[in-house]
Design a protein around this motif. Sequence first.
Motif, PDB file in Angstrom:
ATOM      1  N   ASN A 140      26.109 -38.485  53.952  1.00  0.00           N
ATOM      2  CA  ASN A 140      26.913 -38.938  55.080  1.00  0.00           C
ATOM      3  C   ASN A 140      27.935 -39.597  54.843  1.00  0.00           C
ATOM      4  N   GLN A 188      29.104 -34.970  68.347  1.00  0.00           N
ATOM      5  CA  GLN A 188      28.261 -34.084  67.466  1.00  0.00           C
ATOM      6  C   GLN A 188      28.571 -34.365  66.183  1.00  0.00           C
ATOM      7  N   ARG A 189      27.599 -34.900  65.263  1.00  0.00           N
ATOM      8  CA  ARG A 189      27.641 -35.310  63.924  1.00  0.00           C
ATOM      9  C   ARG A 189      28.590 -36.610  63.636  1.00  0.00           C
ATOM     10  N   ALA A 221      27.728 -37.353  59.916  1.00  0.00           N
ATOM     11  CA  ALA A 221      26.704 -36.863  59.242  1.00  0.00           C
ATOM     12  C   ALA A 221      26.496 -35.621  58.592  1.00  0.00           C
ATOM     13  N   THR A 231      28.039 -34.201  55.940  1.00  0.00           N
ATOM     14  CA  THR A 231      29.527 -33.831  55.845  1.00  0.00           C
ATOM     15  C   THR A 231      29.661 -32.578  55.141  1.00  0.00           C
ATOM     16  N   ASP A 240      35.225 -30.936  56.697  1.00  0.00           N
ATOM     17  CA  ASP A 240      35.603 -32.474  57.034  1.00  0.00           C
ATOM     18  C   ASP A 240      36.621 -33.025  56.506  1.00  0.00           C
TER      19      ASP A 240
END
Lengths: 114, 115
Positions: free
Chosen positions: B18, B60-61, B78, B80, B84
Amino acid sequence: GAGVSQTPSNKVTEKGKYVELRCDPISGHTALYWYRQSLGQGPEFLIYFQGTGAADDSGLPNDRFFAVRPEGSVSTLKIQRTERGDSAVYLCASSQGQGNTEAFFGQGTRLTVV
Amino acid sequence: GESVGLHLPTLSVQEGDNSIINCAYSNSASDYFIWYKQESGKGPQFIIDIRSNMDKRQGQRVTVLLNKTVKHLSLQIAATQPGDSAVYFCAEKVRERGATNKLIFGTGTLLAVQP
């Protein structure tokens, strides 16, 4: 269109020349913003339009910079007597209107003054 | 002048972990905040926003937390993923001179996801 479109994507100009950068916002978006981004920095506010009028032009660095949005859609950022320090990525964004709504950005125009 | 700033210019995380990106703002009159993701050569991409009457918002995430007491904003990602990897900016909508919608950006945090 599907998103905010900016043209050209790249512009190289000589010091002292005049340039125009174009922004086509998302259809129906009444708010339009211009930002300038230097390498490694966050976007810096230049000017904000609501409809045809400039609601806030406090970010324009000097009187060489001017922007118009005559019909409340397409906007043009105009830079006179360009200087090397004007080199940056110029970003345009649009949003549906006033209030707290998300702004969608274009890909930007990379301006290089040589 | 007042500005939005980030604590960490670079954040390196392992894939699957994360990530938490922090941002401090100084304008107590701001009432709207946005996190943007910017990949190389592209314009900022909206991730998530939050209004000042909220403390937390989830997508979302991603989760954004707002602490108005200490003027702090964070973005949590969250699980990763390599996709990202980008520069993340927080932006603050400043209420000045009436109804202006000017967004003020911080300098950004580079998130590097290690495989």
